[in-house]
Design an enzyme around this catalytic site. Structure first.
Site, PDB file in Angstrom:
ATOM      1  N   SER A  18      -8.745  -4.624  -2.208  1.00  0.00           N
ATOM      2  CA  SER A  18      -9.428  -5.457  -1.210  1.00  0.00           C
ATOM      3  C   SER A  18      -8.748  -6.821  -1.074  1.00  0.00           C
ATOM      4  O   SER A  18      -8.728  -7.402   0.020  1.00  0.00           O
ATOM      5  CB  SER A  18     -10.924  -5.590  -1.522  1.00  0.00           C
ATOM      6  N   ASN A  19      -8.190  -7.345  -2.144  1.00  0.00           N
ATOM      7  CA  ASN A  19      -7.431  -8.597  -2.017  1.00  0.00           C
ATOM      8  C   ASN A  19      -6.126  -8.367  -1.262  1.00  0.00           C
ATOM      9  O   ASN A  19      -5.702  -9.220  -0.478  1.00  0.00           O
ATOM     10  CB  ASN A  19      -7.170  -9.221  -3.393  1.00  0.00           C
ATOM     11  N   MET A  99      -3.492  -4.109 -13.019  1.00  0.00           N
ATOM     12  CA  MET A  99      -4.292  -4.100 -14.244  1.00  0.00           C
ATOM     13  C   MET A  99      -3.485  -3.971 -15.529  1.00  0.00           C
ATOM     14  O   MET A  99      -4.013  -3.515 -16.542  1.00  0.00           O
ATOM     15  CB  MET A  99      -5.332  -2.962 -14.158  1.00  0.00           C
ATOM     16  N   LEU A 102       2.230  -7.908 -17.953  1.00  0.00           N
ATOM     17  CA  LEU A 102       3.628  -7.831 -17.522  1.00  0.00           C
ATOM     18  C   LEU A 102       4.560  -8.241 -18.656  1.00  0.00           C
ATOM     19  O   LEU A 102       4.196  -9.032 -19.531  1.00  0.00           O
ATOM     20  CB  LEU A 102       3.824  -8.763 -16.331  1.00  0.00           C
ATOM     21  N   ASN A 116      -1.405 -14.948  -9.227  1.00  0.00           N
ATOM     22  CA  ASN A 116      -2.428 -13.950  -9.554  1.00  0.00           C
ATOM     23  C   ASN A 116      -3.768 -14.480  -9.090  1.00  0.00           C
ATOM     24  O   ASN A 116      -3.976 -15.688  -9.027  1.00  0.00           O
ATOM     25  CB  ASN A 116      -2.461 -13.753 -11.081  1.00  0.00           C
ATOM     26  N   HIS A 118      -7.751 -14.250 -10.279  1.00  0.00           N
ATOM     27  CA  HIS A 118      -8.582 -13.844 -11.416  1.00  0.00           C
ATOM     28  C   HIS A 118     -10.040 -14.157 -11.087  1.00  0.00           C
ATOM     29  O   HIS A 118     -10.337 -15.248 -10.573  1.00  0.00           O
ATOM     30  CB  HIS A 118      -8.140 -14.599 -12.677  1.00  0.00           C
ATOM     31  N   ASP A 154      -3.770 -14.444 -17.998  1.00  0.00           N
ATOM     32  CA  ASP A 154      -4.672 -15.279 -17.199  1.00  0.00           C
ATOM     33  C   ASP A 154      -4.503 -16.773 -17.478  1.00  0.00           C
ATOM     34  O   ASP A 154      -5.484 -17.525 -17.527  1.00  0.00           O
ATOM     35  CB  ASP A 154      -6.141 -14.836 -17.394  1.00  0.00           C
ATOM     36  N   ALA A 182     -15.486 -14.550  -2.049  1.00  0.00           N
ATOM     37  CA  ALA A 182     -14.746 -15.816  -2.191  1.00  0.00           C
ATOM     38  C   ALA A 182     -13.267 -15.556  -2.459  1.00  0.00           C
ATOM     39  O   ALA A 182     -12.398 -16.282  -1.972  1.00  0.00           O
ATOM     40  CB  ALA A 182     -15.366 -16.643  -3.311  1.00  0.00           C
ATOM     41  N   GLU A 183     -12.960 -14.497  -3.226  1.00  0.00           N
ATOM     42  CA  GLU A 183     -11.553 -14.163  -3.497  1.00  0.00           C
ATOM     43  C   GLU A 183     -10.797 -13.930  -2.189  1.00  0.00           C
ATOM     44  O   GLU A 183      -9.653 -14.356  -2.021  1.00  0.00           O
ATOM     45  CB  GLU A 183     -11.457 -12.898  -4.362  1.00  0.00           C
TER      46      GLU A 183
END
Ligand code: GRF
Length: 222
Positions: A18-19, A99, A102, A116, A118, A154, A182-183
């Site tokens: 969705s992002n 997910m 890295l 990224n 989060h 993160d 909000a993302e």
């Protein structure tokens, strides 16, 4: 009409996307300073791949080898992603629900060109299950963060944050849905700032010289 120089962006996903959709929608406007050149998924069944196809954006599945330790780094996999991104002329990489952790080589290669999203107000609640943990901690504001990626999970200079209220009766699903909305606002907004070259990293703090401070925040309605 003046042509905007558009930064070529690669998006890494593992699932729903969705992002990714929010970024595709933003990039569909020719005046947006970025275009998505390649979507990479580590999961062949990721629904986000269909979103790329619908937007006529090239995608590749680069699957990780089976590893009993799901958290393990897979350097060869990440090298293959860098090769594919370079071949597509990618200049900036967005993680959008990717997910896996890295490799150090990947993070170093893309340093200050890798962002990224989060689902918490970092540095609170890095890692998984952020909405449960926010509810358990009793915070009254929760939200999401777009940040440059560093090797430690993160972490990294914060480009922007969006806050949402925690409301009476919220469960993790309700709170998570509010954060996700909000993302979808925050990620394209931050990608724009980064793609325009307006974000400078000084001493591990992301500065945006000349910006109205309100323009890097998305605040909740009371
Ligand atoms: C989002 O909540 C994002 O913040 C997190 O993973 C989730 C991905 O959702 N990193 P989607 O695949 O973008 O719908």
């Amino acid at each position: 009409m003046t042509e905007v120089a558009r930064k070529r962006v690669g998006v890494l996903i593992s699932g729903r996307g969705s992002n990714l959709q929010a970024l595709l929608d933003a990039c569909a406007d020719g005046a947006f300073p970025a275009e998505i050149a390649l979507v990479i998924s580590d999961q062949a069944a990721a629904p986000g791949l269909e979103r790329a196809a619908r937007a006529r954006v090239p995608s590749q599945v680069i699957a990780r080898r089976d590893h009993p330790d799901k958290a393990a780094h897979d350097d060869a996999h990440d090298d293959a992603m860098t090769a594919a991104l370079e071949a597509a002329g990618v200049e900036l990489v967005c993680l959008a629900g990717f997910m896996r952790l890295l490799s150090e080589a990947f993070v170093d290669h893309w340093r200050d060109r890798l962002i990224n999203i989060h689902p918490s107000l970092l540095p609170l609640f890095p890692g998984l299950d952020t909405h449960h943990r926010a509810l358990a901690a009793g915070v009254k504001l929760h939200g999401c963060t777009v940040h440059f990626v560093r090797f430690e999970m993160d972490s990294g200079p914060i480009v922007g944050q969006a806050a949402v209220p925690v409301l009476p009766g919220d469960d993790a699903a309700a709170l998570g849905a509010r954060v996700l909305t909000a993302e979808h606002q925050l990620y394209p907004h931050c990608l724009r700032l980064v793609a325009e070259g307006r974000v400078e990293i000084r001493g591990e703090i992301a500065e945006i010289p000349g910006i109205d401070p309100a323009a890097r925040l998305v605040n909740p309605a009371p």
